[in-house]
Each structure stands twice: as C-alpha cells, then as structure tokens.
Write a protein that holds these residues in place. Sequence first.
Motif, PDB file in Angstrom:
ATOM      1  N   VAL A   1     -50.325 -37.844  47.637  1.00 58.94           N
ATOM      2  CA  VAL A   1     -50.124 -38.214  46.232  1.00 58.94           C
ATOM      3  C   VAL A   1     -51.120 -37.456  45.368  1.00 58.94           C
ATOM      4  N   THR A   2     -50.578 -36.792  44.325  1.00 61.44           N
ATOM      5  CA  THR A   2     -51.407 -36.019  43.401  1.00 61.44           C
ATOM      6  C   THR A   2     -51.486 -36.729  42.055  1.00 61.44           C
ATOM      7  N   ALA A   3     -52.345 -36.228  41.174  1.00 60.06           N
ATOM      8  CA  ALA A   3     -52.434 -36.767  39.811  1.00 60.06           C
ATOM      9  C   ALA A   3     -51.102 -36.579  39.091  1.00 60.06           C
TER      10      ALA A   3
ATOM     11  N   LEU B   1     -38.880 -43.464  45.950  1.00 62.42           N
ATOM     12  CA  LEU B   1     -38.031 -44.239  45.057  1.00 62.42           C
ATOM     13  C   LEU B   1     -36.612 -43.830  45.401  1.00 62.42           C
ATOM     14  N   HIS B   2     -35.787 -44.802  45.758  1.00 64.18           N
ATOM     15  CA  HIS B   2     -34.450 -44.526  46.288  1.00 64.18           C
ATOM     16  C   HIS B   2     -33.409 -45.215  45.414  1.00 64.18           C
ATOM     17  N   LEU B   3     -32.533 -44.430  44.775  1.00 65.62           N
ATOM     18  CA  LEU B   3     -31.410 -44.928  43.987  1.00 65.62           C
ATOM     19  C   LEU B   3     -30.142 -44.534  44.719  1.00 65.62           C
ATOM     20  N   SER B   4     -29.243 -45.491  44.947  1.00 67.09           N
ATOM     21  CA  SER B   4     -28.017 -45.107  45.646  1.00 67.09           C
ATOM     22  C   SER B   4     -26.846 -45.981  45.245  1.00 67.09           C
TER      23      SER B   4
ATOM     24  N   VAL C   1     -30.166 -40.654  45.223  1.00 65.89           N
ATOM     25  CA  VAL C   1     -31.248 -39.830  44.719  1.00 65.89           C
ATOM     26  C   VAL C   1     -32.531 -40.401  45.306  1.00 65.89           C
ATOM     27  N   ILE C   2     -33.350 -39.538  45.889  1.00 74.30           N
ATOM     28  CA  ILE C   2     -34.629 -39.957  46.450  1.00 74.30           C
ATOM     29  C   ILE C   2     -35.723 -39.153  45.761  1.00 74.30           C
ATOM     30  N   ILE C   3     -36.713 -39.855  45.240  1.00 74.93           N
ATOM     31  CA  ILE C   3     -37.850 -39.219  44.583  1.00 74.93           C
ATOM     32  C   ILE C   3     -39.080 -39.533  45.422  1.00 74.93           C
ATOM     33  N   SER C   4     -39.878 -38.509  45.705  1.00 72.80           N
ATOM     34  CA  SER C   4     -41.112 -38.713  46.454  1.00 72.80           C
ATOM     35  C   SER C   4     -42.190 -37.798  45.892  1.00 72.80           C
ATOM     36  N   THR C   5     -43.285 -37.732  46.571  1.00 72.75           N
ATOM     37  CA  THR C   5     -44.436 -36.984  46.084  1.00 72.75           C
ATOM     38  C   THR C   5     -44.194 -35.473  46.151  1.00 72.75           C
ATOM     39  N   THR C   6     -44.999 -34.742  45.401  1.00 73.15           N
ATOM     40  CA  THR C   6     -44.875 -33.296  45.299  1.00 73.15           C
ATOM     41  C   THR C   6     -44.907 -32.643  46.678  1.00 73.15           C
ATOM     42  N   GLY C   7     -43.856 -31.926  46.989  1.00 70.57           N
ATOM     43  CA  GLY C   7     -43.785 -31.230  48.265  1.00 70.57           C
ATOM     44  C   GLY C   7     -43.762 -32.155  49.465  1.00 70.57           C
ATOM     45  N   GLY C   8     -43.543 -33.454  49.233  1.00 68.29           N
ATOM     46  CA  GLY C   8     -43.550 -34.407  50.341  1.00 68.29           C
ATOM     47  C   GLY C   8     -44.933 -34.596  50.931  1.00 68.29           C
ATOM     48  N   GLY C   9     -45.966 -34.177  50.175  1.00 70.30           N
ATOM     49  CA  GLY C   9     -47.330 -34.263  50.686  1.00 70.30           C
ATOM     50  C   GLY C   9     -48.103 -35.428  50.101  1.00 70.30           C
TER      51      GLY C   9
ATOM     52  N   LEU D   1     -40.006 -47.553  48.561  1.00 73.17           N
ATOM     53  CA  LEU D   1     -40.420 -47.634  49.959  1.00 73.17           C
ATOM     54  C   LEU D   1     -41.691 -46.846  50.184  1.00 73.17           C
ATOM     55  N   GLY D   2     -42.458 -47.262  51.160  1.00 78.19           N
ATOM     56  CA  GLY D   2     -43.624 -46.504  51.601  1.00 78.19           C
ATOM     57  C   GLY D   2     -43.343 -46.019  53.011  1.00 78.19           C
TER      58      GLY D   2
END
Length: 106
Positions: free
Chosen positions: A63-65, A44-47, A53-61, A35-36
């Motif tokens: 997008v980093t390298a 990225l949402h696995l359930s 489990v939800i995976i997102s960008t570092t610190g929720g901020g 999802l965006g």
Amino acid sequence: MKEHRPYTRAVVSVDENGTRLDTSFRTPHLSVMALGADGERPFLHLSSREAQVIISTTGGGPVTAQDLTLARQIADAAARYLTYCELLHTTQNTTVMLPGLEEVTA
C-alpha cells in the motif's frame, strides 16, 4: 411512462491510445465487497451476474500513499452517492395508476 430495466453494460474500445473498458452497473444484482488478502493488500470488488471490477493497490504491491488517496476518494464518492440516493428516494414522485383514469402523480 419510461420503463427502467436493469442491466450491466460493458464496452471495450481499442484505438491508437490503447484499450479502454467501460462498465456500467444498473442492476439490483450488484454486490460490493472489500477484502483483504492475507494482510498483504486490500481489494474492492464490484460484481453483477455479467461483469466484475476489482480494485487493488498499485501494481498489486504494498500500500502506497497514492493508494490511500484513491481509497479516500472512493469512500468520499460512495458517501456522496449514498446522499444523492437517499435524497432522490425521499423526494421522487410516486406514480399511481387508477383503473379507468390516466396517471396520477402523488
């Protein structure tokens, strides 16, 4: 013959190194979504019925390298998982039970 029952397993451990959560999804009731959030960051949402489990960008901020590297690692691992599943699905033995006879492997 071993019966393979579906399940989702979640274990939390707390020790001097901190808190750790381990989750195993072994169930047909698993969903995966990407999802965006209004163009700010992806998820990225696995359930399953029991856990998520939800995976997102570092610190929720932004997008980093490092986030891009992780996303590529996830995509590569998912591609290998698909390859392994396809291989095993096509090569595993099928067990047939015939009335009055023992298991016959086809």
